[in-house]
Design a protein around this motif. Structure first.
Motif, short mmCIF file in Angstrom:
data_model
loop_
_atom_site.label_atom_id
_atom_site.label_comp_id
_atom_site.label_asym_id
_atom_site.label_seq_id
_atom_site.Cartn_x
_atom_site.Cartn_y
_atom_site.Cartn_z
N ASN A 74 0.83 -1.22 0.00
CA ASN A 74 0.00 0.00 0.00
C ASN A 74 0.86 1.26 0.00
OD1 ASN A 74 -2.79 1.09 0.45
ND2 ASN A 74 -1.69 2.07 2.14
N ILE A 75 0.48 2.23 -0.85
CA ILE A 75 1.19 3.52 -0.88
C ILE A 75 0.27 4.61 -0.31
CG2 ILE A 75 2.19 5.30 -2.36
CD1 ILE A 75 3.13 3.28 -4.25
N SER A 76 0.83 5.44 0.58
CA SER A 76 0.11 6.60 1.12
C SER A 76 0.96 7.85 0.89
CB SER A 76 -0.09 6.46 2.63
OG SER A 76 -0.88 5.35 2.93
N TYR A 77 0.30 8.99 0.82
CA TYR A 77 1.05 10.23 0.54
C TYR A 77 0.27 11.44 1.01
CZ TYR A 77 -2.03 9.18 -3.36
OH TYR A 77 -3.13 8.80 -4.10
N ALA A 78 1.03 12.50 1.23
CA ALA A 78 0.43 13.81 1.50
C ALA A 78 1.39 14.86 0.99
CB ALA A 78 0.21 14.00 3.00
N VAL A 79 0.83 15.95 0.50
CA VAL A 79 1.64 17.08 0.03
C VAL A 79 1.26 18.30 0.86
CG1 VAL A 79 2.02 18.62 -1.96
CG2 VAL A 79 1.94 16.13 -2.29
N HIS A 80 2.26 19.08 1.26
CA HIS A 80 1.98 20.26 2.07
C HIS A 80 1.13 21.25 1.25
CE1 HIS A 80 5.85 19.42 4.65
NE2 HIS A 80 5.04 18.38 4.55
N PRO A 81 0.21 21.94 1.89
CA PRO A 81 -0.73 22.80 1.15
C PRO A 81 -0.06 23.75 0.16
CG PRO A 81 -1.39 22.64 3.44
CD PRO A 81 -0.08 21.91 3.34
N TRP A 82 1.06 24.35 0.52
CA TRP A 82 1.72 25.33 -0.37
C TRP A 82 2.22 24.70 -1.66
CZ3 TRP A 82 6.76 24.45 -1.82
CH2 TRP A 82 7.52 23.59 -1.02
N ALA A 83 2.40 23.36 -1.66
CA ALA A 83 2.99 22.69 -2.83
C ALA A 83 1.95 21.94 -3.67
CB ALA A 83 4.08 21.74 -2.37
N ARG A 84 0.69 22.03 -3.31
CA ARG A 84 -0.34 21.24 -4.01
C ARG A 84 -0.66 21.83 -5.39
NH1 ARG A 84 -4.08 20.35 1.34
NH2 ARG A 84 -2.62 18.91 2.34
N GLY A 85 -1.21 20.95 -6.23
CA GLY A 85 -1.67 21.40 -7.54
C GLY A 85 -0.57 21.52 -8.57
N ARG A 86 0.62 20.93 -8.26
CA ARG A 86 1.75 21.02 -9.19
C ARG A 86 2.28 19.65 -9.58
NH1 ARG A 86 5.17 25.36 -5.70
NH2 ARG A 86 6.71 25.12 -7.35
N GLY A 87 1.51 18.61 -9.26
CA GLY A 87 1.93 17.26 -9.65
C GLY A 87 2.98 16.63 -8.76
N VAL A 88 3.15 17.19 -7.56
CA VAL A 88 4.19 16.67 -6.65
C VAL A 88 3.86 15.23 -6.23
CG1 VAL A 88 5.26 16.94 -4.37
CG2 VAL A 88 4.85 18.95 -5.82
N ALA A 89 2.60 14.97 -5.87
CA ALA A 89 2.24 13.63 -5.38
C ALA A 89 2.47 12.57 -6.45
CB ALA A 89 0.79 13.62 -4.92
N GLY A 90 2.09 12.86 -7.67
CA GLY A 90 2.26 11.88 -8.75
C GLY A 90 3.72 11.53 -8.98
N GLU A 91 4.57 12.54 -8.91
CA GLU A 91 6.00 12.28 -9.10
C GLU A 91 6.55 11.48 -7.91
OE1 GLU A 91 7.75 12.34 -11.57
OE2 GLU A 91 9.82 12.41 -10.91
N ALA A 92 6.06 11.78 -6.71
CA ALA A 92 6.49 11.02 -5.53
C ALA A 92 6.06 9.56 -5.66
CB ALA A 92 5.90 11.65 -4.27
N VAL A 93 4.85 9.33 -6.15
CA VAL A 93 4.36 7.96 -6.34
C VAL A 93 5.20 7.24 -7.39
CG1 VAL A 93 2.40 6.62 -7.25
CG2 VAL A 93 2.01 8.41 -5.55
N ARG A 94 5.53 7.96 -8.45
CA ARG A 94 6.36 7.34 -9.51
C ARG A 94 7.73 6.93 -8.95
NH1 ARG A 94 10.20 7.98 -12.98
NH2 ARG A 94 10.83 10.03 -12.20
N LEU A 95 8.34 7.83 -8.17
CA LEU A 95 9.65 7.52 -7.59
C LEU A 95 9.53 6.36 -6.60
CD1 LEU A 95 10.94 11.18 -7.03
CD2 LEU A 95 11.87 9.50 -8.65
N MET A 96 8.44 6.34 -5.86
CA MET A 96 8.23 5.27 -4.89
C MET A 96 8.09 3.92 -5.60
SD MET A 96 8.26 4.69 -1.83
CE MET A 96 7.56 5.27 -0.35
N CYS A 97 7.34 3.89 -6.68
CA CYS A 97 7.19 2.64 -7.44
C CYS A 97 8.54 2.18 -8.01
CB CYS A 97 6.17 2.81 -8.57
SG CYS A 97 4.47 2.93 -7.99
N GLU A 98 9.32 3.15 -8.45
CA GLU A 98 10.66 2.83 -8.97
C GLU A 98 11.51 2.18 -7.88
OE1 GLU A 98 12.19 5.95 -11.93
OE2 GLU A 98 13.57 6.11 -10.24
#
Ligand SMILES: CC(C)(COP(=O)(O)OP(=O)(O)OC[C@H]1O[C@@H](n2cnc3c(N)ncnc32)[C@H](O)[C@@H]1OP(=O)(O)O)[C@@H](O)C(=O)NCCC(=O)NCCS
Length: 169
Positions: free
Chosen positions: A86-110
């Motif tokens: 299972n993968i879980s994630y959170a992005v700090h409010p100031w950084a949201r809406g810029r695709g940060v979570a998706g890139e973190a998920v991609r790196l995590m899968c890698e």
């Protein structure tokens, strides 16, 4: 924009806690972290890293600044099959809406692929959490089904319905 994952230390506790808001609490943590509880959490992650087992969590950095959190947990069973992590994630409010979570998920899968963690990465998300549903969809995860959680409850005690997305590793 450069996204990187790194181990979390005691120096990150303050920024990590400051990056929580009502969405983080509602959809992920269930309560705000305090210095002590977050320190214990980071220490546990460090112990797991040393032992090479259990939940592994990382800080997500945006151009070097702590901007979120991501973890995988091969021991979560609720709604999952053997071999799912299972993968879980959170992005700090100031950084949201810029695709940060998706890139973190991609790196995590890698990372999981490289270290042979499980056969599928899984994202379990409340259907009302539209932002996170979008992360799963945009990250190429495949919708499996909605299921009734046997562990997570609504504030009124009724079981949570979750949507399961998976990605082969
Ligand atoms: C879910 C979450 C991690 C998404 O992170 P993110 O880096 O902002 O993700 P994205 O930039 O890819 O945006 C995803 C969606 O969030 C919504 N969104 C966009 N800007 C946003 C903002 N400033 N604030 C909140 N949501 C926003 C959009 O619907 C977007 O989808 P779109 O790209 O199709 O428009 C983040 O909202 C969060 O930390 N939420 C609280 C914790 C949580 O829900 N964790 C997941 C538990 S399953």
């Amino acid at each position: 924009m450069r996204i990187t994952l790194r181990a979390l230390t005691h120096e990150d506790v303050e920024a990590h806690n400051a990056g929580e808001d009502e969405r983080t609490v509602r959809w992920l943590t269930g309560g705000y972290g305090a210095v002590e509880s977050t320190t214990v959490h980071f220490d546990r992650l460090a112990d797991n890293a040393r032992a090479g087992c259990g939940k592994r969590g990382f800080g997500v950095c945006l151009d070097g600044r702590l901007a979120g959190y991501v973890d995988y947990d091969p021991d979560v069973g609720d709604g999952l099959e053997t071999g799912d992590a299972n993968i879980s994630y959170a992005v700090h409010p100031w950084a949201r809406g810029r695709g940060v979570a998706g890139e973190a998920v991609r790196l995590m899968c890698e990372y999981m692929r490289k270290h042979r963690i499980g056969t599928r990465a899984a994202i379990r998300v409340d259907p009302d959490n539209y932002s996170s549903v979008r992360v799963a969809e945009k990250s190429g995860f495949v919708y499996v089904h909605d299921f009734t959680s046997s562990t997570d409850k609504q504030p009124d005690g009724t079981p949570v319905t979750m949507r399961l997305y998976v990605h082969d590793l």
